[in-house]
Write a protein that holds these residues in place. Structure first.
Motif, mmCIF file in Angstrom:
data_model
loop_
_atom_site.group_PDB
_atom_site.id
_atom_site.type_symbol
_atom_site.label_atom_id
_atom_site.label_comp_id
_atom_site.label_asym_id
_atom_site.label_seq_id
_atom_site.Cartn_x
_atom_site.Cartn_y
_atom_site.Cartn_z
ATOM 1 N N VAL A 52 0.833 -1.205 0.000
ATOM 2 C CA VAL A 52 0.000 0.000 0.000
ATOM 3 C C VAL A 52 0.866 1.254 0.000
ATOM 4 N N GLU A 53 2.029 1.185 0.659
ATOM 5 C CA GLU A 53 2.922 2.350 0.736
ATOM 6 C C GLU A 53 3.536 2.683 -0.615
ATOM 7 N N GLY A 54 3.716 1.695 -1.474
ATOM 8 C CA GLY A 54 4.319 1.957 -2.771
ATOM 9 C C GLY A 54 4.888 0.689 -3.384
ATOM 10 N N THR A 55 5.662 0.867 -4.421
ATOM 11 C CA THR A 55 6.266 -0.238 -5.143
ATOM 12 C C THR A 55 7.778 -0.126 -5.026
ATOM 13 N N THR A 56 8.432 -1.232 -4.697
ATOM 14 C CA THR A 56 9.886 -1.234 -4.608
ATOM 15 C C THR A 56 10.438 -2.267 -5.578
ATOM 16 N N LEU A 57 11.566 -1.933 -6.179
ATOM 17 C CA LEU A 57 12.269 -2.824 -7.092
ATOM 18 C C LEU A 57 13.657 -3.047 -6.520
ATOM 19 N N ASN A 58 13.927 -4.254 -6.063
ATOM 20 C CA ASN A 58 15.174 -4.597 -5.381
ATOM 21 C C ASN A 58 15.446 -3.666 -4.197
ATOM 22 N N GLY A 59 14.399 -3.331 -3.461
ATOM 23 C CA GLY A 59 14.537 -2.518 -2.264
ATOM 24 C C GLY A 59 14.519 -1.024 -2.488
ATOM 25 N N GLN A 60 14.486 -0.574 -3.740
ATOM 26 C CA GLN A 60 14.460 0.864 -4.030
ATOM 27 C C GLN A 60 13.074 1.254 -4.523
#
Length: 109
Positions: A52-60
């Motif tokens: 819900v907070e957002g989308t992360t790609l490899n932790g970023q």
């Protein structure tokens, strides 16, 4: 009291609402089942986490508009979901992931 005029008005209202309403198109996704002995893609897969907070790609943190550019060099994507992610959000992300050429993906449970 005549019921004819009342029936005419109800029929006109019904006809009006039927003609002016829009029907939503539900998004469909095709899910494939993993087979035994599938070949591994070159390199390490990237990990895409939806919450819900957002989308992360490899932790970023990555914004949805930049997601296709971020996935161009990836060979495969593992998509992880938090418990509060809606199905519509998953469908939207899968539509973006499927648009990237030569990219395999798996949705983790």
């Amino acid at each position: 009291m005549s019921m004819t005029s009342l029936i005419d008005v109800i029929f006109l209202l019904l006809l009006f609402f039927m003609l002016t309403s829009t029907f939503t198109k539900f998004g469909e996704i095709e899910l494939s089942v993993a087979n035994t002995g599938t070949s591994a893609t070159e390199g390490q897969p990237v990990f895409l986490r939806l919450s819900v907070e957002g989308t992360t790609l490899n932790g970023q943190v990555v914004v949805p508009e930049r997601l296709p550019d971020s996935l161009q060099d990836a060979g495969s994507v593992l998509i992880g979901l938090s418990d509060d992610v809606t199905a519509q959000r998953l469908v939207d992300v899968l539509a973006v992931v499927r648009a990237v050429p030569d990219l395999s993906y798996r949705v983790l449970q």
